[in-house]
Design an enzyme around this catalytic site. Structure first.
Site, short mmCIF file in Angstrom:
data_model
loop_
_atom_site.label_atom_id
_atom_site.label_comp_id
_atom_site.label_asym_id
_atom_site.label_seq_id
_atom_site.Cartn_x
_atom_site.Cartn_y
_atom_site.Cartn_z
N HIS A 40 0.97 -1.36 -0.09
CA HIS A 40 0.04 0.05 -0.26
C HIS A 40 0.82 1.41 0.08
CE1 HIS A 40 0.16 0.83 4.51
NE2 HIS A 40 0.40 -0.37 4.48
N HIS A 98 -24.23 25.28 32.33
CA HIS A 98 -23.62 25.61 33.58
C HIS A 98 -23.60 24.72 34.68
CE1 HIS A 98 -22.64 28.16 37.13
NE2 HIS A 98 -22.43 29.27 36.39
N ASP A 126 6.23 1.62 6.73
CA ASP A 126 4.75 1.25 6.64
C ASP A 126 3.97 2.08 5.59
OD1 ASP A 126 2.12 0.32 7.01
OD2 ASP A 126 1.88 0.84 8.98
N HIS A 179 3.00 4.37 12.35
CA HIS A 179 2.01 5.28 12.86
C HIS A 179 2.38 6.09 13.76
CE1 HIS A 179 -1.49 1.97 11.61
NE2 HIS A 179 -0.12 2.03 10.78
N ASP A 218 -0.79 4.28 0.67
CA ASP A 218 -1.28 5.52 1.54
C ASP A 218 -0.55 5.10 3.02
OD1 ASP A 218 -2.72 2.89 2.21
OD2 ASP A 218 -4.22 3.56 3.37
N GLU A 225 -5.10 0.77 2.52
CA GLU A 225 -5.11 -0.01 3.72
C GLU A 225 -5.11 0.32 4.63
OE1 GLU A 225 -2.90 -2.76 6.28
OE2 GLU A 225 -2.71 -0.66 5.89
#
Ligand code: BES
Ligand code: MN
Length: 444
Positions: free
Chosen positions: A75, A202, A108, A417, A77, A142
């Site tokens: 992938h 409130h 990745d 990530h 992306d 992906e």
């Protein structure tokens, strides 16, 4: 390492091909076009196939009868790069430092899929051809669940007929330790919205008279687990296949200290997980329920005395054989509905999901892969499962009828990530050699 290889790898990394965020759609498309151009330069036949989402890059050599057909999947992306302030260099301006390339997607999956592309380039340069009939299928969705890829596989089912799929989008247990993964966990998402009053109130004027949605959400979330780290949703474990004896034994002998490594890489103050399982067993073979995001109420500096109108949580479950995503989501919804405190409304919406995968690490093709790994790294091959998910892998089995060889090159400290994602040039090089070796072995 050839300079042109690194230059091209860096060009690929410069595209911010973040699939989840619509504002990057143009960049995602440009990244697909760049890959297509590269693959065309190898004399492959290439299509950039549009989908309702991001396009699929599909390339193949001239197929000859009597040869094995291999589909290499990857992938282009990437995950969003945030939080940006934690990167030591900008995520889409790759840099090479001490033998590591830093950029979002370095591992990745751009580094790994590009190593395969360069392996193919080298074979063609050396021999004028490949030893196999080849498909590259490189998708752009992906990281958001590959929702548009099954229709692509179905509509090109006969053209994509192949013997086996090769994917490098998983991990190596340690540097220079060749690793064949024979299982992936599945994943399924569920988003919760808890609403109380129509506006933020409130908390002095109304506090005590209406339920607080943040408290209600907290109660719901803590109902997911017991104190021992087990998931408390009734029926959740019903379909979970126990670990096989040989795996428990083999994983104890792997040349890694998973406890130490997880503590070091995560920076968590201590380990925590389901009672009765080792760290590797927890990650690779046991299901989880995770809160990935949580929001609502005042988040700014100082204090603000309000009762929030709405709160939300994003959940995902990691699934293992033989759990079904649909059933897990159904059980979770039922459990949460039952545990909903009074005075609020609860809305739940399922999201993307990807099934788990489990295959035979010693099939004919897996043995060929093991030979290729041994040849590439000159070391014994570790057979492992993975905690992560690659949603399309089960569809290769269901739609194309073939098994997938997971030959990962990601290291435990690759920070996929996370900020400062990186990939060692050494692994990039190894990936190029591995591609050549695996095509050779699969051809034989
Ligand atoms: N490369 C990973 C999957 C992976 C990670 C496999 C670690 C083995 C070990 C892949 O790109 C990924 O991150 N997948 C997502 C899929 C999800 C968004 C549907 C995942 O696992 O979270
Ligand atoms: Mn990923």
């Amino acid at each position: 390492m050839r300079q042109d290889y690194l230059d091209e790898y860096f060009s690929l990394l410069r595209f911010p091909s973040v699939s989840t965020d619509a504002s990057f759609a143009d960049k995602v498309k440009q990244c697909a076009d760049w890959l297509a151009k590269k693959l065309k330069s190898l004399q492959l036949e290439v299509d950039v196939v549009p989908t309702p989402g991001h396009p699929v890059v599909w390339a193949r050599n001239k197929h000859k009868s009597g040869r094995r057909t291999v589909l290499i999947y990857g992938h282009y992306d990437v995950q969003p790069p945030d939080p940006l302030e934690l990167w030591t260099s900008p995520p889409f301006e790759p840099v090479l430092k001490d033998g590591y390339v830093y950029a979002r997607g370095a591992t990745d999956n751009k580094g790994q899929i590009f190593a395969h592309i360069l392996g193919v380039q080298e074979s063609i340069e050396a021999n004028g051809d490949l030893p196999v009939n080849l498909h590259f299928v490189i998708e752009g969705e992906e990281e958001i669940g590959s929702g548009n890829l099954p229709p692509f596989l179905k509509s090109h089912q006969s053209d994509l007929k192949c013997d086996v799929v090769v994917v490098s989008d998983t991990g190596m247990i340690a540097q220079r330790t060749p690793t064949l993964s024979y299982a992936l966990r599945g994943v399924t998402a569920l988003e919760l919205k808890v609403t109380g009053p129509k506006i933020d109130l409130h908390s002095g004027i109304y506090g005590g008279s209406v339920a607080n949605p943040a408290e209600a959400l907290a109660r719901l979330l803590t109902s997911l687990h017991d104190r021992e780290g087990r998931i408390a949703i009734p029926g959740f474990y019903d379909d979970v296949a126990p670990l096989q004896d040989w795996e428990r034994a083999a994983w104890k002998k792997l040349p890694v200290n998973a406890d130490e490594e997880v503590l070091k890489e995560t920076g968590a103050p201590e380990l925590f997980g389901e009672a009765g399982y080792t760290t590797l067993e927890r990650i690779w073979a046991r299901p989880t329920a995770e809160i990935n995001g949580l929001g609502g109420g005042y988040q700014g500096p100082g204090t603000k005395t309000v009762i929030p109108s709405k709160t939300m949580a994003k959940l995902t479950f990691r699934l293992v054989p033989n759990q079904s995503a649909e059933r897990v989501v159904e059980l979770a919804k039922k459990h949460l509905e039952k545990n909903k405190p009074p005075g609020v409304t609860l809305e739940m919406e399922g999201g993307h999901n990807g099934p788990w995968y489990l295959t035979d690490p010693n099939s004919q093709y897996a043995q060929a892969a093991q030979r290729a790994l041994r040849k590439t790294f000159d070391r014994d091959v570790a057979l492992i499962r993975e905690g992560g998910s690659i949603p399309i892998v089960s569809d290769f089995r269901n739609i194309l009828g073939v098994e997938t060889l997971l030959l990962g090159l990601a290291l435990p400290n690759c920070r996929a990530h996370s900020p400062n994602e990186n990939f060692p040039v050494e692994n990039f090089e190894a990936g190029i050699r591995m591609n050549r070796a695996v095509l050779q072995e699969l051809a034989a």
